[in-house]
Design a protein around this motif. Structure first.
Motif, PDB file in Angstrom:
ATOM      1  N   THR A 286       0.808  -1.149   0.022  1.00  0.00           N
ATOM      2  CA  THR A 286      -0.171  -0.036   0.169  1.00  0.00           C
ATOM      3  C   THR A 286       0.960   1.470  -0.031  1.00  0.00           C
ATOM      4  O   THR A 286       2.076   1.313   0.755  1.00  0.00           O
ATOM      5  N   GLU A 288      -0.925   4.035   1.164  1.00  0.00           N
ATOM      6  CA  GLU A 288      -1.470   5.044   2.201  1.00  0.00           C
ATOM      7  C   GLU A 288      -0.723   5.284   3.309  1.00  0.00           C
ATOM      8  O   GLU A 288       0.079   4.497   3.853  1.00  0.00           O
ATOM      9  N   ASP A 319      -7.323  -0.225   3.385  1.00  0.00           N
ATOM     10  CA  ASP A 319      -6.877   1.204   3.307  1.00  0.00           C
ATOM     11  C   ASP A 319      -8.050   1.995   2.533  1.00  0.00           C
ATOM     12  O   ASP A 319      -8.465   1.575   1.453  1.00  0.00           O
ATOM     13  N   GLU A 321      -9.109   4.095   0.363  1.00  0.00           N
ATOM     14  CA  GLU A 321      -8.764   4.562  -1.058  1.00  0.00           C
ATOM     15  C   GLU A 321      -9.059   3.661  -1.962  1.00  0.00           C
ATOM     16  O   GLU A 321      -9.230   2.530  -1.792  1.00  0.00           O
ATOM     17  N   ARG A 351      -8.620   8.538   3.249  1.00  0.00           N
ATOM     18  CA  ARG A 351      -7.488   8.749   4.049  1.00  0.00           C
ATOM     19  C   ARG A 351      -6.346   9.604   2.977  1.00  0.00           C
ATOM     20  O   ARG A 351      -7.182  10.247   1.953  1.00  0.00           O
ATOM     21  N   PHE A 353      -2.532   9.615   0.498  1.00  0.00           N
ATOM     22  CA  PHE A 353      -1.166   8.862   0.058  1.00  0.00           C
ATOM     23  C   PHE A 353      -0.198   9.555   0.566  1.00  0.00           C
ATOM     24  O   PHE A 353      -0.248  10.796   0.437  1.00  0.00           O
ATOM     25  N   LEU A 365      -8.064   9.088  -4.359  1.00  0.00           N
ATOM     26  CA  LEU A 365      -8.772   9.343  -3.181  1.00  0.00           C
ATOM     27  C   LEU A 365     -10.212   9.803  -3.344  1.00  0.00           C
ATOM     28  O   LEU A 365     -10.917  10.661  -3.086  1.00  0.00           O
TER      29      LEU A 365
END
Length: 458
Positions: A286, A288, A319, A321, A351, A353, A365
């Motif tokens: 990820t 994120e 996550d 997104e 959230r 990145f 997002l």
């Protein structure tokens, strides 16, 4: 520190865990009916525990613990068949879960059903489409909750008219408050009563009796926690990803994954299927912010299994997104690797990145869901946002990504066929210390609880 810093294939799994957790939802009204009087069927949801073409499982709830026996009346053109339900108490609730199996109908025609409790309690009538024998479409998302965007995701999927839905964990965000489960099921009934919904558990499901609410409210194949099913030319393999580690079943599940994926790879080499799709809540990789690396001991062990048997598609959430990878392995693009699709924009929150890694092909997002069209030896996917670029509710769907995944060549299929390993061999080949794997996974889950408390009080 990035998880990509741990990408060395075969690296020892004796790594310290950096363990950020999965966030919580904010409360919101469901948009569905409030829980009704005793004996009124509510929260209807359709799934399957057997053949996806020739059977359906209907699951629903009644308030109180003394409802009359539930009966599903069903048929094609007239209600000429019935199926009596079994009932059991939902976890930590004065609520009964009812389950009935529908079989013996023509799988090529639409099926109508309704639920009856006694003489004076009859649900609405719902129609189920037949499951296609060839090309089919399904939707995937995770991290749902009960927000305005949760309902937009639900309605967007209905608008697209898919054949079934796969939710990759973190469903209601009850976090121990059992009436939230009822509210969530009332919300999703607009979708789940007429479109089959299959699920993988997430870390927030653990917070309800180590997954007891999840286990007592859904009907899935096998043991209901991890399971597999075939749909035409795709084998779907659903994992807990260690969400229920404290129940002591993680090693048994990893051995089941080893066996199931080895058998799937052999079947694919024989031409019985074209794709292997693996579903769990947790991302492997990820971008994120604050999320990576997450439980590297389990991540690297699990990824070695996925790569050994040539998993084609990894469907995840966790996550908050949308992020899609190139075909990848150990944090780097690899033609024979898997494509990870994170659909964590299901409604509970968005959230940020921290950047974009070399393995990442697309990231947004946005509150969204992914629609997959399986057509022969190809899977074509489209990602639909239900919000605007600044996360305001949209009046329609916006396509924000699309990609196509082709079936593996004959040589690549054959190269993914390997003998099934026992526990000792699996751990030794990956230089994995089981005590660390289990301890790190438990620590990850504990950190998720801390994250939940922080978000609820922030």
């Amino acid at each position: 520190m990035k998880r990509r810093d741990l990408l060395k294939a075969g690296a020892p799994l004796l790594l310290a865990p950096w363990l950020p957790g999965c966030g919580s939802s904010t409360s919101g009204s469901s948009g569905g009916p409030a829980p009704g009087a005793n004996n009124i069927a509510r929260g209807l949801h359709v799934s399957w525990t057997g053949d996806p073409h020739e059977s359906r499982a209907i699951t629903w709830f009644t308030d109180g613990l003394a409802a009359p026996e539930g009966v599903v009346e069903f048929g094609q053109g007239r209600f000429d068949k019935t199926s009596r339900a079994t009932a059991s108490q939902a976890y930590d609730s004065e609520v009964l879960t009812h389950r009935a199996q529908l079989t013996g109908y023509d799988p090529e025609k639409p099926l109508q059903y309704r639920v009856r409790h006694g003489a004076d309690s009859l649900s609405a009538t719902y129609t189920l489409k037949p499951m296609p024998r060839g090309a089919f479409r399904f939707a995937h998302f995770g991290d749902h909750g009960r927000s305005e965007f949760s309902r937009l995701v639900r309605d967007g999927i209905l608008q697209r008219g898919v054949d079934f839905v796969m939710i990759a964990g973190d469903l209601s965000y009850a976090n121990g408050d059992q009436p939230v489960w009822d509210d969530w099921f009332n919300q999703v009934e607009h979708l789940s009563a007429s479109v089959p919904v299959m699920c993988a558990p997430g870390n927030h499901e653990e917070q309800d009796g180590v997954g007891a609410a999840y286990k007592t409210r859904f009907s899935h194949p096998g043991n209901g926690r991890y399971y597999s099913y075939d749909l035409n030319n795709v084998q779907f393999v659903i994992s807990t990803g260690g969400a229920f580690t404290s129940d002591g079943t993680l090693l048994a599940e990893l051995l089941w994954l080893e066996t199931t994926l080895a058998q799937a790879a052999a079947r694919r080499a024989r031409g019985e299927i074209d794709f292997i799709a693996f579903v769990q809540h947790f991302t492997i990789w990820t971008d994120e912010e604050g999320r990576s690396p997450n439980n590297p001991t389990l991540v690297l062990l699990e990824e070695n299994i996925l790569l050994r048997y040539g998993v084609d598609l990894l469907l995840v959430g966790h996550d908050h997104e949308y992020q899609r990878s190139h075909a990848m392995a150990f944090g780097q693009p690899r033609e024979t690797g898997y494509v990870q699709v994170c659909g964590g924009g299901g409604g509970v929150g968005i959230r940020t990145f921290s950047g974009q890694s070399a393995w990442s092909a697309a990231q947004h997002l946005r509150y969204s869901f992914i629609e997959y069209a399986v057509e022969g030896r190809s899977i074509k996917a489209q990602t639909w946002a239900v919000d605007t670029a600044d996360n305001q509710a949209a009046t329609g769907l916006t396509k924000i990504d699309e990609f196509e995944l082709a079936a593996r060549s004959g040589q690549a299929r054959n190269e993914a066929v390997h003998p099934i390993r026992d526990a000792g061999t699996l751990l030794a080949e990956n230089r994995a210390n089981w005590r660390y794997v289990e301890a790190h996974t438990r620590l990850r889950n504990a950190e998720h609880m801390k994250q939940t408390i922080w978000h609820l009080h922030a």
